[in-house]
Design an enzyme around this catalytic site. Structure first.
Site, mmCIF file in Angstrom:
data_model
loop_
_atom_site.group_PDB
_atom_site.id
_atom_site.type_symbol
_atom_site.label_atom_id
_atom_site.label_comp_id
_atom_site.label_asym_id
_atom_site.label_seq_id
_atom_site.Cartn_x
_atom_site.Cartn_y
_atom_site.Cartn_z
ATOM 1 N N ASN A 66 0.784 -1.197 -0.433
ATOM 2 C CA ASN A 66 -0.031 -0.146 0.185
ATOM 3 C C ASN A 66 0.859 1.182 0.385
ATOM 4 O O ASN A 66 2.340 1.150 0.237
ATOM 5 C CB ASN A 66 -0.480 0.073 1.236
ATOM 6 C CG ASN A 66 -1.826 -0.810 1.322
ATOM 7 O OD1 ASN A 66 -1.868 -1.885 -0.307
ATOM 8 N ND2 ASN A 66 -2.205 -1.401 2.159
ATOM 9 N N ASP B 93 -0.541 4.555 1.031
ATOM 10 C CA ASP B 93 -1.062 5.097 1.924
ATOM 11 C C ASP B 93 0.306 4.902 3.551
ATOM 12 O O ASP B 93 0.975 4.033 3.419
ATOM 13 C CB ASP B 93 -2.846 4.446 2.315
ATOM 14 C CG ASP B 93 -2.954 3.114 3.225
ATOM 15 O OD1 ASP B 93 -1.934 3.106 4.156
ATOM 16 O OD2 ASP B 93 -3.892 2.411 2.444
ATOM 17 N N HIS C 190 6.170 -0.454 -2.436
ATOM 18 C CA HIS C 190 5.409 -0.284 -3.519
ATOM 19 C C HIS C 190 5.723 0.949 -3.517
ATOM 20 O O HIS C 190 5.149 1.888 -4.083
ATOM 21 C CB HIS C 190 4.026 -0.547 -3.739
ATOM 22 C CG HIS C 190 4.313 -1.974 -4.505
ATOM 23 N ND1 HIS C 190 2.784 -1.952 -5.101
ATOM 24 C CD2 HIS C 190 4.790 -2.726 -4.626
ATOM 25 C CE1 HIS C 190 3.012 -3.467 -5.877
ATOM 26 N NE2 HIS C 190 4.400 -3.694 -5.732
ATOM 27 N N ASN D 173 -8.312 -12.301 4.539
ATOM 28 C CA ASN D 173 -8.955 -12.062 3.717
ATOM 29 C C ASN D 173 -10.305 -11.607 3.745
ATOM 30 O O ASN D 173 -10.639 -12.685 4.664
ATOM 31 C CB ASN D 173 -8.818 -12.009 2.332
ATOM 32 C CG ASN D 173 -8.665 -11.459 0.514
ATOM 33 O OD1 ASN D 173 -9.792 -11.191 0.708
ATOM 34 N ND2 ASN D 173 -7.512 -11.273 0.478
HETATM 35 P P1 OAD Z 1 -6.565 -6.332 -4.525
HETATM 36 O O1 OAD Z 1 -7.630 -5.093 -5.011
HETATM 37 O O2 OAD Z 1 -5.878 -6.881 -6.384
HETATM 38 O O3 OAD Z 1 -6.429 -6.725 -3.709
HETATM 39 C C1 OAD Z 1 -8.054 -6.900 -2.716
HETATM 40 C C2 OAD Z 1 -7.794 -8.236 -1.926
HETATM 41 O O4 OAD Z 1 -8.328 -7.013 -0.780
HETATM 42 C C3 OAD Z 1 -8.500 -8.617 -1.960
HETATM 43 O O5 OAD Z 1 -8.791 -9.900 -2.160
HETATM 44 C C4 OAD Z 1 -10.245 -8.516 -1.088
HETATM 45 O O6 OAD Z 1 -10.505 -9.757 -1.216
HETATM 46 C C5 OAD Z 1 -9.516 -8.454 -0.193
HETATM 47 N N1 OAD Z 1 -10.284 -7.242 1.075
HETATM 48 C C6 OAD Z 1 -10.918 -6.264 0.429
HETATM 49 N N2 OAD Z 1 -11.803 -5.670 1.914
HETATM 50 C C7 OAD Z 1 -11.179 -6.140 2.822
HETATM 51 C C8 OAD Z 1 -10.883 -6.136 3.708
HETATM 52 N N3 OAD Z 1 -12.431 -5.667 4.615
HETATM 53 N N4 OAD Z 1 -10.888 -6.699 4.438
HETATM 54 C C9 OAD Z 1 -10.404 -7.827 4.276
HETATM 55 N N5 OAD Z 1 -9.905 -8.261 2.727
HETATM 56 C C10 OAD Z 1 -10.109 -7.450 2.344
HETATM 57 O O7 OAD Z 1 -4.985 -4.913 -4.257
HETATM 58 P P2 OAD Z 1 -3.858 -5.262 -4.192
HETATM 59 O O8 OAD Z 1 -3.600 -7.185 -3.699
HETATM 60 O O9 OAD Z 1 -3.605 -4.689 -3.176
HETATM 61 O O10 OAD Z 1 0.673 -1.714 -7.469
HETATM 62 O O11 OAD Z 1 -3.056 -5.017 -5.079
HETATM 63 C C11 OAD Z 1 -1.645 -5.164 -5.009
HETATM 64 C C12 OAD Z 1 -1.201 -4.519 -6.369
HETATM 65 O O12 OAD Z 1 -1.526 -4.155 -7.122
HETATM 66 C C13 OAD Z 1 -1.151 -2.647 -6.157
HETATM 67 O O13 OAD Z 1 -0.263 -2.720 -5.027
HETATM 68 C C14 OAD Z 1 -1.057 -1.663 -6.527
HETATM 69 C C15 OAD Z 1 -1.798 -2.689 -7.806
HETATM 70 O O14 OAD Z 1 -1.754 -2.550 -8.762
HETATM 71 C C16 OAD Z 1 0.927 -0.733 -8.047
HETATM 72 O O15 OAD Z 1 -0.313 -0.003 -8.426
HETATM 73 C C17 OAD Z 1 2.060 -1.237 -8.801
#
Ligand code: OAD
Length: 230
Positions: A90, A92, A106, A198
């Site tokens: 993240n 943030d 990142h 998750n």
């Molecule tokens: P994603 O949007 O791909 O995945 C978010 C995950 O959080 C999903 O598996 C959801 O099921 C889960 N989720 C949503 N709400 C939740 C909650 N309240 N409690 C627990 N889990 C929850 O985001 P990331 O995996 O972080 O990179 O994405 C990875 C990277 O892709 C980011 O760092 C960014 C993006 O493109 C760059 O920009 C280089």
């Protein structure tokens, strides 16, 4: 010796703080194309569009407050007798706001980076298309975030921590973006226990020894409380 824990967090841990995830329904990548706003080529083509995308995210992040999941990880880092390393994808600042130390693989919205001389400084609230670098004065400032096609930060340090861990935990990440998505496999091959937390099972769930499902603001504090009770 107390177990060493390495934790990887993704957008899901900040979802309940009001920050959008990327790939969920209504996620950031359903509204913007990665190749328009999150690559070096996009920045070269249209710096204003890219700066405006990150300016908006920086403004949103500035309004957000840590939720109980961030607080629980900070508490774990303080109270667990072994080492707790938190790595986040993240950009943030909510882990730090909760009092945790974190490796921003990142990058971070709070930082600015000069594309010409590599100088780093605190990002202003909004950056323009030709934002000047305070060190070399060239109009080459960009957000200090890692774009697609760029190497994430701290990789050597993270892999050293991962391979000397007793437990690897991935929280709120979909497991779509490498190299972070590969950490679970690296841990497995090294015989390290793995846990996924998750909202729901993910495509990567089968790779983990265990998955806990539920909103991070509940599932993470529950898991931390259980661990600290021993
Ligand atoms: P994603 O949007 O791909 O995945 C978010 C995950 O959080 C999903 O598996 C959801 O099921 C889960 N989720 C949503 N709400 C939740 C909650 N309240 N409690 C627990 N889990 C929850 O985001 P990331 O995996 O972080 O990179 O994405 C990875 C990277 O892709 C980011 O760092 C960014 C993006 O493109 C760059 O920009 C280089």
């Amino acid at each position: 010796m107390a177990p060493k824990i390495v934790i990887l967090t993704g957008a899901g841990i900040s979802a309940e703080s009001g920050l959008g995830t990327f790939r969920d329904k209504d996620g950031i990548w359903t509204k913007h194309r990665i190749e328009d706003v999150a690559t070096p080529e996009a920045f070269a083509r249209n710096p204003l569009l890219v700066q405006e995308f990150y300016n908006a995210r920086r403004a949103q992040a500035a309004e957000a407050r840590p939720n109980p999941a961030h607080a629980a990880l900070a508490e774990l880092q303080r109270a667990h007798p072994g080492e707790v390393v938190i790595v986040t994808q993240n950009v943030d600042g909510l882990h730090e706001a909760a009092g945790a130390e974190v490796l921003h693989m990142h990058g971070a919205l709070a930082g600015a980076l000069c594309g010409a001389c590599d100088h780093r400084w605190e990002a202003p609230a909004a950056m323009g298309a030709e934002e000047p670098c305070p060190a070399c004065h060239r109009p080459a400032a960009r957000p200090d975030v890692v774009w697609f096609g760029e190497m994430p930060y701290y990789m050597e340090e993270i892999l050293d921590h991962l391979l000397s861990a007793d437990l690897f935990v991935a929280i709120g990440t979909s497991g779509n973006v490498y190299p972070a998505a590969g950490f679970v496999e690296e841990a497995r091959v090294a015989g390290i226990e793995t846990l996924e937390i998750n909202l729901e099972a993910t495509e990567a769930s089968a790779l983990f020894d265990r998955t806990l499902t539920g909103p991070a603001s509940e599932a993470v504090p529950d898991w931390v409380a259980g661990l600290l009770r021993g």
